[in-house]
Design a protein around this motif. Structure first.
Motif: not given
Length: 198
Positions: A63-65, A68-69, A99-100, A127-128
């Motif tokens: 979810r976070i990635l 970010l995307y 993200q912070v 991947i990230n």
């Protein structure tokens, strides 16, 4: 029979609860029981949707990635098409407000640590890393020779990650360091492009 859409609602609810609990007690003490209590559901519901704590952390990081995307893509769409503008947008996306927040920051740290020992998380981390390096290098390659573009991409990716880590571990809220972090990245960018820094 479960209501249509309940699975997505429950999963989002449990991911939010996980981020909240990790922020409050850390990953080691974020038990399924605490997460279930935070979400207002039974431990069995958590197990039903995610299996175990590792499955839940994997879902949180996905979810976070994804967020970010989306942040990076939003900044890139709003920027000009010149390589410098696109690289600045990549920097801005990595320091986006989504993200912070404290729960996200602490989950990132837990993710980085656990990715050293868990193959599924390690794969997500790779991947990230590759996405960041590839996006930066592709833009640098529009104005620099390929090897120099790769060096520039690696340098900028390392700077972004390093600043992230330093700000996450700092005693003051990360929001206070975002503009400084961006400025340092912009300065690094100017050096690679042999232009005066803003």
């Amino acid at each position: 029979m479960p209501k249509v859409g309940m699975k997505a609602i429950r999963q989002a609810q449990l991911i939010h609860a996980t981020l909240t609990v990790i922020d409050r007690v850390g990953l080691a003490d974020a038990s399924l029981a605490l997460i279930a209590k935070e979400a207002g559901v039974s431990t069995g519901i958590v197990s039903h949707y995610f299996g175990d704590k590792n499955g839940l952390l994997d879902a949180c990081m996905r979810r976070i990635l994804y967020e970010l995307y989306l942040a990076v893509e939003t900044h890139r769409r709003q920027a000009g098409q010149q390589p410098e503008a696109q690289i600045r947008a990549i920097i801005d996306g990595n320091f986006d407000v989504s993200q912070v927040t404290a729960p996200v920051l602490k989950t990132w740290l837990a993710f980085w640590t656990n990715s050293l020992h868990q193959p599924d998380l390690q794969r997500l981390q790779r991947i990230n890393d590759r996405r960041l390096f590839s996006n930066l290098t592709a833009q640098f390659a529009r104005v620099l020779p390929l090897q120099q573009a790769r060096d520039a991409g690696a340098s900028m990716a390392a700077l972004i990650d390093g600043l992230w880590l330093r700000m996450t571990l700092a005693p003051q809220p990360m929001t206070q360091g975002i503009e400084k972090a961006r400025a340092l990245c912009y300065h690094n960018l100017a050096l690679w492009l042999n232009r005066p820094a803003d």
